[in-house]
Design an enzyme around this catalytic site. Structure first.
Site, PDB file in Angstrom:
ATOM      1  N   LYS A 175      38.537  54.213  40.000  1.00 43.34           N
ATOM      2  CA  LYS A 175      37.257  54.829  39.670  1.00 43.34           C
ATOM      3  C   LYS A 175      37.442  55.829  38.536  1.00 43.34           C
ATOM      4  O   LYS A 175      38.360  56.662  38.554  1.00 43.34           O
ATOM      5  CB  LYS A 175      36.669  55.529  40.892  1.00 43.34           C
ATOM      6  N   LYS A 199      28.425  41.014  45.211  1.00 42.62           N
ATOM      7  CA  LYS A 199      28.483  41.632  46.532  1.00 42.62           C
ATOM      8  C   LYS A 199      27.441  40.968  47.434  1.00 42.62           C
ATOM      9  O   LYS A 199      26.268  40.853  47.075  1.00 42.62           O
ATOM     10  CB  LYS A 199      28.233  43.138  46.433  1.00 42.62           C
TER      11      LYS A 199
END
Length: 326
Positions: A107, A214
């Site tokens: 991240k 997803k």
């Protein structure tokens, strides 16, 4: 099958699970679990999402719990480690939670950190993985165009597999892909797929080299497979920080994709300090098995949400069901 609201409420259990590491600005992950004819399933849109967006997650939960899964091509899924926006010195401790994983998603672009922080974190991951490990970055669309160009240039030397959603809009994705082509760093789209009214727009615009898919946000396994088939791009199946029940949905999606070129982002149960099953879907030797997960009654009770949070989730379930039924 489309169950009634009464069917859903009959088995609905709301849990609040502590995180092992702060992630996406949260220390606990709330989720609503349901048991359908085909097993346990999950409804866990993030708290800030509105009802229209949340209804897609409920559609996915119903699909997984009330229908058989499509046939699969594999019985285990190679997965990546996920490194939150932690200090460089904390990187090894995070990676230790993902045994055998040779790919790490890092991240970057967190609002309370600088590019120097990102560089230090990525360097620590490269040092830990060695020269043969794969590193991908995820900016969650938080950079401006100029910030993204500067950051990708600064980080490209770490031999990046790709950069996920460096900027927010499809137009900016296409532009950053053009600006950084000389660096040979592929651009992946996530939010531009799962939060878009038209999830195929980014592929038609030629704005990404691959898509992050997803299951829950896209309405379920079958809806996601349809997008994969139409997009014509390589995909990475990822999680939405779910319990192992939700991870199982993603694993069945990944298993049903004929060509799976990349390690998937389905190891995130390792970011939880607790789960709803005594056999969580966490990485072993860099992969997770493709199987349904049965929620453990004792763990559901131990981690049950407070009454007010339970009521909040049940009200959300009720509104999302009404949208789908309507």
């Amino acid at each position: 099958m489309f169950p009634s609201l009464a069917d859903l409420l009959a088995t609905a259990r709301v849990v609040s699970l502590p995180m092992a590491t702060r992630f996406r600005g949260i220390d606990t992950r709330e989720a609503l679990l349901l048991e359908g004819p085909h097993g346990w399933t999950e409804f866990s849109p993030f708290i800030e999402y509105g009802d229209a967006e949340a209804s897609s997650w409920l559609s996915a939960a119903i699909d997984f719990g009330w229908n058989a899964t499509p046939p699969g091509y594999r019985d285990e899924i190679p997965v990546n480690a996920t490194v939150p926006a932690v200090p460089a010195e904390a990187v090894q401790g995070v990676l230790d939670r993902f045994p055998g994983c040779r790919t790490a998603k890092v991240k970057v672009a967190a609002g309370d950190q600088t590019l120097a922080d990102d560089v230090g974190r990525v360097r620590a991951v490269r040092d830990a993985l060695g020269p043969t490990g794969r590193i991908r970055l995820d900016a969650n669309g938080l950079w401006t165009l100029d910030e993204a160009e500067h950051a990708i240039h600064a980080l490209a030397g770490f031999d990046l597999e790709y950069v996920e959603q460096p900027v927010e809009s499809i137009e900016d994705l296409a532009e950053i892909r053009r600006r950084t082509r000389y660096l040979d760093v592929p651009i992946a789209a996530d939010e531009s797929v799962r939060k878009a009214s038209d999830p195929l727009a980014v592929a038609r615009a030629g704005a990404a080299d691959l898509l992050v898919i997803k299951a829950q946000p896209l309405g379920g396994i079958r809806a996601a497979l349809d997008i994969v088939g139409q997009a014509g791009l390589p995909v990475v199946v990822s999680s939405a920080l779910e319990t192992s029940v939700g991870i199982a949905m993603g694993a069945h999606l990944a298993a049903a994709i004929p060509e799976l070129q990349f390690d998937c982002g389905l190891g995130t149960a390792s970011l939880l300090a607790a789960d709803v099953t005594s056999s969580p879907l966490v990485p072993q030797d860099g992969a997770i098995p493709v199987r349904r997960v049965t929620a453990d009654a004792g763990l559901l009770e131990r981690h049950r949400a407070s009454v007010d949070r339970r009521d909040w989730w049940l009200a959300r379930l009720t509104r999302s069901h009404a949208l789908l039924a309507g």
